[in-house]
Design a protein around this motif. Structure first.
Motif, PDB file in Angstrom:
ATOM      1  N   VAL A  86     -11.539   4.492 -56.894  1.00 37.20           N
ATOM      2  CA  VAL A  86     -12.977   4.432 -57.129  1.00 37.20           C
ATOM      3  C   VAL A  86     -13.175   3.530 -58.340  1.00 37.20           C
ATOM      4  O   VAL A  86     -12.649   3.798 -59.419  1.00 37.20           O
ATOM      5  CB  VAL A  86     -13.569   5.835 -57.395  1.00 37.20           C
ATOM      6  N   TYR A  87     -13.909   2.437 -58.145  1.00 39.35           N
ATOM      7  CA  TYR A  87     -13.971   1.433 -59.195  1.00 39.35           C
ATOM      8  C   TYR A  87     -15.407   1.167 -59.652  1.00 39.35           C
ATOM      9  O   TYR A  87     -16.379   1.401 -58.918  1.00 39.35           O
ATOM     10  CB  TYR A  87     -13.324   0.121 -58.729  1.00 39.35           C
ATOM     11  N   GLN A  88     -15.503   0.680 -60.868  1.00 37.88           N
ATOM     12  CA  GLN A  88     -16.773   0.240 -61.445  1.00 37.88           C
ATOM     13  C   GLN A  88     -16.968  -1.234 -61.092  1.00 37.88           C
ATOM     14  O   GLN A  88     -16.117  -2.066 -61.380  1.00 37.88           O
ATOM     15  CB  GLN A  88     -16.755   0.424 -62.961  1.00 37.88           C
ATOM     16  N   SER A  89     -18.067  -1.569 -60.429  1.00 40.61           N
ATOM     17  CA  SER A  89     -18.316  -2.956 -60.043  1.00 40.61           C
ATOM     18  C   SER A  89     -18.810  -3.769 -61.235  1.00 40.61           C
ATOM     19  O   SER A  89     -18.977  -3.245 -62.340  1.00 40.61           O
ATOM     20  CB  SER A  89     -19.346  -3.010 -58.916  1.00 40.61           C
ATOM     21  N   TYR A  90     -19.088  -5.026 -60.988  1.00 43.65           N
ATOM     22  CA  TYR A  90     -19.601  -5.899 -62.050  1.00 43.65           C
ATOM     23  C   TYR A  90     -20.936  -5.392 -62.585  1.00 43.65           C
ATOM     24  O   TYR A  90     -21.235  -5.541 -63.765  1.00 43.65           O
ATOM     25  CB  TYR A  90     -19.746  -7.326 -61.504  1.00 43.65           C
ATOM     26  N   PHE A  91     -21.735  -4.806 -61.695  1.00 48.14           N
ATOM     27  CA  PHE A  91     -23.057  -4.321 -62.090  1.00 48.14           C
ATOM     28  C   PHE A  91     -22.946  -2.922 -62.698  1.00 48.14           C
ATOM     29  O   PHE A  91     -22.269  -2.047 -62.150  1.00 48.14           O
ATOM     30  CB  PHE A  91     -24.004  -4.300 -60.893  1.00 48.14           C
ATOM     31  N   LYS A  92     -23.630  -2.723 -63.787  1.00 52.06           N
ATOM     32  CA  LYS A  92     -23.544  -1.480 -64.542  1.00 52.06           C
ATOM     33  C   LYS A  92     -23.906  -0.278 -63.670  1.00 52.06           C
ATOM     34  O   LYS A  92     -24.928  -0.288 -62.976  1.00 52.06           O
ATOM     35  CB  LYS A  92     -24.472  -1.536 -65.760  1.00 52.06           C
ATOM     36  N   ASN A  93     -23.029   0.721 -63.688  1.00 52.58           N
ATOM     37  CA  ASN A  93     -23.219   2.017 -63.020  1.00 52.58           C
ATOM     38  C   ASN A  93     -23.039   1.971 -61.493  1.00 52.58           C
ATOM     39  O   ASN A  93     -23.083   3.008 -60.851  1.00 52.58           O
ATOM     40  CB  ASN A  93     -24.608   2.610 -63.339  1.00 52.58           C
ATOM     41  N   VAL A  94     -22.867   0.774 -60.907  1.00 51.12           N
ATOM     42  CA  VAL A  94     -22.681   0.664 -59.451  1.00 51.12           C
ATOM     43  C   VAL A  94     -21.196   0.783 -59.139  1.00 51.12           C
ATOM     44  O   VAL A  94     -20.361   0.088 -59.732  1.00 51.12           O
ATOM     45  CB  VAL A  94     -23.243  -0.661 -58.902  1.00 51.12           C
ATOM     46  N   LYS A  95     -20.875   1.660 -58.185  1.00 54.27           N
ATOM     47  CA  LYS A  95     -19.483   1.960 -57.860  1.00 54.27           C
ATOM     48  C   LYS A  95     -19.098   1.445 -56.457  1.00 54.27           C
ATOM     49  O   LYS A  95     -19.945   1.105 -55.637  1.00 54.27           O
ATOM     50  CB  LYS A  95     -19.243   3.475 -57.900  1.00 54.27           C
ATOM     51  N   GLY A  96     -17.811   1.461 -56.240  1.00 50.85           N
ATOM     52  CA  GLY A  96     -17.236   1.190 -54.929  1.00 50.85           C
ATOM     53  C   GLY A  96     -15.952   1.984 -54.800  1.00 50.85           C
ATOM     54  O   GLY A  96     -15.407   2.471 -55.795  1.00 50.85           O
ATOM     55  N   VAL A  97     -15.479   2.137 -53.565  1.00 48.37           N
ATOM     56  CA  VAL A  97     -14.215   2.829 -53.344  1.00 48.37           C
ATOM     57  C   VAL A  97     -13.368   1.968 -52.411  1.00 48.37           C
ATOM     58  O   VAL A  97     -13.895   1.344 -51.482  1.00 48.37           O
ATOM     59  CB  VAL A  97     -14.438   4.257 -52.765  1.00 48.37           C
ATOM     60  N   ALA A  98     -12.084   1.916 -52.679  1.00 47.40           N
ATOM     61  CA  ALA A  98     -11.190   1.046 -51.896  1.00 47.40           C
ATOM     62  C   ALA A  98      -9.932   1.802 -51.481  1.00 47.40           C
ATOM     63  O   ALA A  98      -9.444   2.662 -52.220  1.00 47.40           O
ATOM     64  CB  ALA A  98     -10.810  -0.189 -52.712  1.00 47.40           C
ATOM     65  N   PHE A  99      -9.426   1.456 -50.285  1.00 45.14           N
ATOM     66  CA  PHE A  99      -8.252   2.110 -49.710  1.00 45.14           C
ATOM     67  C   PHE A  99      -7.229   1.044 -49.324  1.00 45.14           C
ATOM     68  O   PHE A  99      -7.590   0.021 -48.727  1.00 45.14           O
ATOM     69  CB  PHE A  99      -8.636   2.906 -48.457  1.00 45.14           C
ATOM     70  N   PRO A 100      -5.956   1.250 -49.651  1.00 42.04           N
ATOM     71  CA  PRO A 100      -4.937   0.243 -49.306  1.00 42.04           C
ATOM     72  C   PRO A 100      -4.580   0.285 -47.822  1.00 42.04           C
ATOM     73  O   PRO A 100      -4.557   1.350 -47.210  1.00 42.04           O
ATOM     74  CB  PRO A 100      -3.741   0.658 -50.164  1.00 42.04           C
ATOM     75  N   VAL A 101      -4.331  -0.880 -47.259  1.00 40.42           N
ATOM     76  CA  VAL A 101      -3.774  -0.999 -45.913  1.00 40.42           C
ATOM     77  C   VAL A 101      -2.338  -1.478 -46.072  1.00 40.42           C
ATOM     78  O   VAL A 101      -2.096  -2.535 -46.658  1.00 40.42           O
ATOM     79  CB  VAL A 101      -4.579  -1.995 -45.050  1.00 40.42           C
ATOM     80  N   LYS A 102      -1.393  -0.680 -45.590  1.00 41.45           N
ATOM     81  CA  LYS A 102       0.023  -1.016 -45.757  1.00 41.45           C
ATOM     82  C   LYS A 102       0.693  -1.189 -44.405  1.00 41.45           C
ATOM     83  O   LYS A 102       0.291  -0.587 -43.417  1.00 41.45           O
ATOM     84  CB  LYS A 102       0.732   0.086 -46.559  1.00 41.45           C
ATOM     85  N   LEU A 129     -29.464  -0.846 -65.020  1.00 40.02           N
ATOM     86  CA  LEU A 129     -28.934  -1.608 -63.881  1.00 40.02           C
ATOM     87  C   LEU A 129     -29.941  -2.671 -63.435  1.00 40.02           C
ATOM     88  O   LEU A 129     -29.567  -3.826 -63.160  1.00 40.02           O
ATOM     89  CB  LEU A 129     -28.619  -0.659 -62.720  1.00 40.02           C
ATOM     90  N   LYS A 130     -31.232  -2.265 -63.376  1.00 41.82           N
ATOM     91  CA  LYS A 130     -32.273  -3.203 -62.953  1.00 41.82           C
ATOM     92  C   LYS A 130     -32.319  -4.406 -63.900  1.00 41.82           C
ATOM     93  O   LYS A 130     -32.408  -5.566 -63.464  1.00 41.82           O
ATOM     94  CB  LYS A 130     -33.621  -2.492 -62.926  1.00 41.82           C
ATOM     95  N   LYS A 131     -32.245  -4.125 -65.183  1.00 45.91           N
ATOM     96  CA  LYS A 131     -32.269  -5.185 -66.186  1.00 45.91           C
ATOM     97  C   LYS A 131     -31.060  -6.114 -66.029  1.00 45.91           C
ATOM     98  O   LYS A 131     -31.187  -7.345 -66.134  1.00 45.91           O
ATOM     99  CB  LYS A 131     -32.284  -4.552 -67.578  1.00 45.91           C
ATOM    100  N   HIS A 132     -29.906  -5.500 -65.752  1.00 46.64           N
ATOM    101  CA  HIS A 132     -28.675  -6.292 -65.579  1.00 46.64           C
ATOM    102  C   HIS A 132     -28.789  -7.226 -64.371  1.00 46.64           C
ATOM    103  O   HIS A 132     -28.353  -8.387 -64.419  1.00 46.64           O
ATOM    104  CB  HIS A 132     -27.483  -5.343 -65.413  1.00 46.64           C
ATOM    105  N   MET A 133     -29.388  -6.738 -63.275  1.00 45.56           N
ATOM    106  CA  MET A 133     -29.543  -7.563 -62.076  1.00 45.56           C
ATOM    107  C   MET A 133     -30.451  -8.754 -62.336  1.00 45.56           C
ATOM    108  O   MET A 133     -30.185  -9.870 -61.871  1.00 45.56           O
ATOM    109  CB  MET A 133     -30.105  -6.724 -60.932  1.00 45.56           C
ATOM    110  N   ILE A 134     -31.521  -8.508 -63.104  1.00 47.67           N
ATOM    111  CA  ILE A 134     -32.439  -9.608 -63.422  1.00 47.67           C
ATOM    112  C   ILE A 134     -31.725 -10.651 -64.271  1.00 47.67           C
ATOM    113  O   ILE A 134     -31.886 -11.867 -64.069  1.00 47.67           O
ATOM    114  CB  ILE A 134     -33.688  -9.058 -64.141  1.00 47.67           C
TER     115      ILE A 134
END
Length: 521
Positions: A86-102, A129-134
């Motif tokens: 579970v990672y922090q994206s470039y944008f403040k407070n926005v997350k993502g989750v990633a799974f390895p393919v092996k 976050l809104k301010k960061h996007m602008i």
């Protein structure tokens, strides 16, 4: 290597992508081990399910921010310490989750689910976050709508996302493993088929050729002399080369000589060499083929055309391993394996005193009798395709195909010149068809093109000599062959005409190799 484009077409991928978008308003995309995105999210006309990601990808630097996130996460997953990130994206407070393919324990890529924020995110953090996007190039209106619609992920929902994302990564791994197994099986079967239908440069799937391949395999480690018999053009020299290159002598010299191409004196000098001054024109010593091939294999083609005096000299080499160059006084020793060939009946020649019996039994330790091409009719389509590919490759032309009529004409022809005649005809077809992809019958040699019209009536060719069984078999072949043409290969119709069962007819068609459509496939 994983084919990511094929993975993207999997039903389970599109299904899970749809579920994640509908239930959670997030995007699912996947990358290879280098971070390259293989889903359609980087396409300009992609229909995003997440309004936040749509706004991000339409902004000036949004795609760059996504790439930066992917590279960071891929590097982390490649270390192999985590099954989910579970990672922090470039944008403040926005997350993502990633799974390895092996695959086979090696990191091959990743599945990403993005974007969302945790349910604990405060209003102040969303304003941040809104301010960061602008600041990153989005308009205030786009940033406001994107932040309003970004998914707030509850713990229970987060568990669902983990399960679905992990399931998708597993499905990708399983699919690739299954495809790899099938490709390996296909490769293995192709290799087996190649080995089964070929031995060295010989091609053939008929029972007679398979028997020859089996015999050559058995004698591959022997040093025995071999006699190859067969009509001209059946490939006797190819067999001789196969014997040499599959033998312990394969790293030494293979030499061939056509005994019928020299008179007795010239053949003597060619095989055994001569010393300077032994005859007019012998201005220096010359090595013979026996000396040159020492340690290797010497192929004596058309040995039946040698004189009795030459046969005595050959017998001496075989028995004692010594020979006498022309004009020499001291014999030389040699270690050469002899492979001989002839298209003559040596037993008849022995009865007439034209061939030495002791030499015959010395060179005929192992006998290989090559069938004429008309005796292995089912090999003709295989040889046609083999020579066609060979000639197209050599001339740098795209692979051509035979038209149905051309194929029929070539299959009907008896090929008295055997494989050599067939190869020459295919070369002619490739040259004359120029840039045409499909080879028509008009390019065939007249003798082949006119064969059906000039041939005698079907039953005139039945051999009235020999045994009754052989004559009846010939008649049976002719009746079935002509009947198949007449009935357009409708076996049920022909079986009724011949008053035999369809099963019996099919067995006879297979026995005699008469089903041209199968061969042309």
């Amino acid at each position: 290597m994983i084919n990511w484009q094929d993975l993207g077409k999997l039903h389970v991928v599109s299904k899970l992508e749809g579920i994640l978008g509908k239930w959670f308003g997030v995007e699912m995309f996947y990358t290879d081990a280098h971070g390259k995105v293989w889903s359609d999210h980087t396409n300009k006309d992609y229909a995003f399910k997440s309004h936040f990601m749509k706004v991000q990808m339409q902004s000036a630097y949004g795609p760059d921010f996504l790439t930066e996130d992917i590279e960071k996460v891929v590097d982390q997953l490649a270390q192999g310490k985590e099954d989910v990130v579970v990672y922090q994206s470039y944008f403040k407070n926005v997350k993502g989750v990633a799974f390895p393919v092996k695959f086979e324990g090696e990191f091959a890529g990743a599945v990403f689910v993005y974007p969302f924020v945790f349910d604990t995110t405060t209003s102040a953090e969303m304003d941040e976050l809104k301010k960061h996007m602008i600041e990153c190039g989005s308009t205030p209106e786009d940033a406001a709508v994107a932040c309003e619609k970004v998914k707030k992920m509850w713990p229970r929902e987060m568990e669902y996302v983990r399960e679905l994302g992990g399931l998708l990564a597993e499905e990708m791994m399983s699919f690739h493993e299954e495809i790899s197994k099938r490709e390996n099986q296909i490769h293995e079967l192709s290799s087996q088929v190649g080995e089964k239908y070929r031995y060295h440069a010989m091609v053939g799937k008929s029972k007679k050729m398979q028997a020859i391949y089996a015999l050559l395999e058995k004698i591959s480690n022997s040093e025995s002399s071999v006699m190859i018999q067969g009509e001209n053009g059946t490939g006797k020299e190819l067999v001789a080369k196969a014997i040499h290159f599959y033998s312990p002598r394969k790293d030494k010299m293979f030499l061939a000589v056509n005994c019928s191409a020299f008179n007795d004196n010239l053949l003597d000098s060619e095989l055994f060499g001569h010393v300077k001054g032994s005859f007019t024109g012998a201005v220096k010593d010359k090595k013979g083929l026996f000396e040159t091939a020492n340690g290797g294999t010497l192929f004596l083609d058309e040995i039946g055309d040698t004189s009795l005096s030459m046969q005595v000299k050959l017998l001496r080499v075989l028995q004692e391993g010594t020979y006498l160059p022309v004009g020499a006084t001291a014999p030389k020793k040699v270690d050469v394996r002899i492979v001989a060939a002839t298209n003559k009946n040596l037993k008849e020649m022995m009865a007439k005193g034209e061939f030495r019996e002791d030499l015959y039994y010395r060179i005929n330790v192992i006998n290989i009798n090559l069938p004429a091409l008309r005796e292995r009719h089912e090999d003709i389509p295989l040889l046609m395709e083999y020579f066609l590919k060979k000639r197209c490759d050599e001339s740098g032309k795209p692979l051509k195909t035979y038209s149905k009529k051309c194929m029929e004409k070539m299959l009907d022809y008896p090929w008295p010149g055997n494989v050599r005649e067939l190869e020459n005809e295919v070369e002619r077809l490739v040259v004359l068809s120029a840039d045409e992809k499909n080879i028509g019958p008009e390019n065939l040699s007249p003798r082949i093109l006119d064969w059906g019209a000039s041939a005698e009536p079907a039953f005139k060719g039945v051999n009235t000599e020999g045994t009754l069984k052989d004559a009846l078999e010939q008649l049976e072949i002719m009746m079935i062959r002509e009947g198949l043409k007449r009935c357009n290969f409708n076996k049920s119709k022909l079986a009724k005409e011949l008053d035999i069962s369809r099963a019996s007819l099919i067995m006879k068609v297979e026995k005699y190799g008469l089903d041209k459509r199968t061969k042309a496939a």
